[in-house]
Design an enzyme around this catalytic site. Structure first.
Site, PDB file in Angstrom:
ATOM      1  N   GLY A 180       0.685  -1.421   0.051  1.00  0.00           N
ATOM      2  CA  GLY A 180      -0.137   0.042   0.043  1.00  0.00           C
ATOM      3  C   GLY A 180       0.584   1.435   0.123  1.00  0.00           C
ATOM      4  O   GLY A 180       0.406   2.357  -0.276  1.00  0.00           O
ATOM      5  N   ASP A 234       1.347 -11.196   7.218  1.00  0.00           N
ATOM      6  CA  ASP A 234       1.808 -10.597   6.328  1.00  0.00           C
ATOM      7  C   ASP A 234       3.350  -9.741   6.433  1.00  0.00           C
ATOM      8  O   ASP A 234       3.962  -9.359   5.532  1.00  0.00           O
ATOM      9  CB  ASP A 234       0.947  -9.467   5.692  1.00  0.00           C
ATOM     10  CG  ASP A 234       0.554  -8.579   6.989  1.00  0.00           C
ATOM     11  OD1 ASP A 234       0.000  -8.942   7.931  1.00  0.00           O
ATOM     12  OD2 ASP A 234       0.678  -7.226   6.954  1.00  0.00           O
ATOM     13  N   ASP A 271       9.896  -5.712   8.186  1.00  0.00           N
ATOM     14  CA  ASP A 271       8.827  -4.714   8.617  1.00  0.00           C
ATOM     15  C   ASP A 271       9.349  -4.227  10.075  1.00  0.00           C
ATOM     16  O   ASP A 271       8.854  -4.793  10.899  1.00  0.00           O
ATOM     17  CB  ASP A 271       7.684  -5.387   8.698  1.00  0.00           C
ATOM     18  CG  ASP A 271       6.480  -4.388   8.655  1.00  0.00           C
ATOM     19  OD1 ASP A 271       6.669  -3.249   9.024  1.00  0.00           O
ATOM     20  OD2 ASP A 271       5.426  -4.379   7.669  1.00  0.00           O
TER      21      ASP A 271
END
Ligand code: AMP
Ligand code: MG
Length: 490
Positions: A88, A248, A258
């Site tokens: 995103g 994810d 992440d």
């Protein structure tokens, strides 16, 4: 400069991603280029640091050979199923082959909106860019599998969160960005053809030694279980708390990805949570192995249709493979703890020795990193060596345990090589402490001063070599410096 792209993921069918170009920014400015990594990837570091290179990282220019895509995935976020996630605020520019002959993704993070942005703006504030750069490169220096940071730039645009913040873009490098959630996306749509393509791609890319396996899905699952066990053991051994272990955010390559609300523990407390959004403590330090196991169960489930044409046989194969996780984790943790303590650990008595050390550390609120370093300083007799004695002392409450440890060490016959040397390599002295990361972020965001960040990155590149001149980077935070919460990059 032409980047030597070869984009294998973009050759997969269209339903794996959306092709699109980054959204330009107003005024790109360089922050830092990771020169050794650039050279390793066959990219001219001078070019990358030039205004041309800065424009590419900022997304204002798409380099020749790139084939930018936003990949699609799904995932369990804090245990809740989300059927549609995806890049995103990131774009995969393309893949290059490193000096080791392996394939690496180059991804821009903070590059603007995509079809998967949902309510988000597709942008990254400078703070999270700085945090990810510092912590991912520190993890690499610690020898822990991780995505890396190739370059960071400013955008000249503001990003609105609680207030207006300066924006940035990070160029992230990873062996791939294939997540557990990528498999979950296709599994939830019962797209078995896509799952098989993903298994084949993953095996060829990450586990080529299993290319000839007659059950590639099973081979992949076995590799992923083993890699996750090894990875989370490494996290535990340095006091790293990932903070957002959603499916994810788990890569099938076994790299850490992440760096949102992540942090290293200062004083040891197994219940530590830093993430501002982790209200229930789901991703607390002590829960990380159990969560990894849970995530693997989600991953295994996606492979069921490929594991065996008989449903029961498939479930049995999946179950018996993920059941190996606890033992693989405990083995990896024990080996690593043995290196930290300079012992070849085996049996219940040794297990108790480790547990008792952790409980003294916890009772005394001792600094995780410096405790192990102080233990290291008690081993061997190198009179010229710098010790951490000036900045850290073990509490007297450790004395009974120290006696036990020293007695046990006197009986040690199997420990390979030089005990002190090996402990020095297992016990870092410089970790990306939260208050130091925060200090670097504050200087960058508030004053546009990146020198604090630069010095921190450089110091953390050598985490095992203590230099008393850099003692401030090894010190735990003073009470007023303690950072209690970390925030997502969103
Ligand atoms: P994360 O919590 O960073 O793993 O992100 C979870 C999901 O939210 C991913 O699909 C991200 O791409 C998406 N996301 C996070 N931040 C943003 C943002 N600022 N704009 C658009 N999407 C975002
Ligand atoms: Mg994520």
């Amino acid at each position: 400069m032409q980047l030597p792209f070869d984009n294998s993921y973009a050759r997969l069918p269209e339903r794996f991603f959306t092709r699109l170009v980054p959204e330009p920014v107003s005024a790109p400015g360089p922050i830092r280029v990771n020169r050794p990594l650039a050279e390793f990837l066959g990219i001219d570091a001078d070019w990358l640091a030039s205004s041309d290179g800065t424009e590419v990282i900022a997304g204002n220019r798409v380099p020749e050979g790139a084939d930018p895509i936003a990949t699609v995935y799904a995932g369990h976020q804090f245990g809740s199923w989300n059927p549609q996630l995806g890049d995103g605020r990131a774009l995969l520019l393309g893949e290059v082959i490193g000096a080791d002959g392996k394939r690496y993704d180059i991804q821009l993070k903070g590059s603007g909106r995509t079809p998967y942005s949902r309510m988000g703006d597709g942008r990254a504030p400078l703070g999270p860019v700085i945090r990810e750069y510092v912590v991912s490169e520190a993890m690499f220096a610690l020898g822990i599998p991780t995505t890396r940071s190739l370059a960071a730039v400013t955008t000249g645009d503001e990003v609105y969160r609680e207030g207006a913040l300066p924006g940035g873009v990070l160029a992230r490098v990873a062996s791939s960005h294939i997540r557990f959630g990528t498999f979950q996306f296709f599994s939830s749509r019962q797209d078995h053809e896509a799952l098989q393509l993903l298994v084949d791609h993953s095996i060829e890319r990450h586990y080529p030694e299993s290319a000839d396996s007659d059950n590639r899905a099973l081979a992949l699952l076995q590799h992923v279980v083993a890699q996750q066990a090894a990875l989370v053991a490494r996290w535990q051994l340095v006091g790293f708390i990932h903070g957002v272990m959603n499916t994810d955010n788990m890569l099938i390559s076994g790299e850490t990805i992440d760096y949102g609300p992540c942090a290293f523990m200062d004083d040891f407390n197994a219940e530590t949570v830093y993430s501002s959004i982790d209200h229930g403590g789901r991703y607390a330090y002590q829960n990380q192995p159990g969560i990894a196991h849970w995530n693997l169960a989600c991953f295994a489930q996606t492979l069921l249709p490929l594991l065996d044409s008989d449903d029961n046989a498939a479930v049995e194969l999946a179950q018996s493979t993920i059941d190996r996780f606890p033992e693989l984790f405990l083995d990896a943790h024990q080996v690593g703890m043995g290196q930290k303590l300079g012992l070849t650990l085996a049996g219940d008595e040794d297990e108790a020795l480790v547990q008792d050390l952790l409980s003294v550390m916890s009772q005394t609120g001792s600094d995780f990193t410096l405790t192990f370093r102080a233990l290291t300083d008690r081993v061997g007799n190198d009179p010229g060596a710098s010790t951490v004695a000036d900045i850290f002392q073990l509490s007297e409450l450790f004395n009974p345990w120290l006696e036990r440890w020293e007695k046990r060490a006197a009986r040690e016959t199997e420990f390979p090589g030089n005990r002190r040397e090996s402990m020095l390599r297992a016990n870092p002295v410089f970790i990306p402490r939260n208050h130091l990361v925060e200090e670097a972020i504050r200087a960058a965001e508030d004053d546009g001063d990146f020198s604090v960040f630069e010095r921190l990155v450089e110091r953390l590149a050598k985490p095992f070599d203590f230099d008393p001149a850099d003692a401030r980077y090894a010190l735990p935070p003073a009470p007023e410096q303690i950072v209690h919460q970390t925030f997502c990059g969103t």
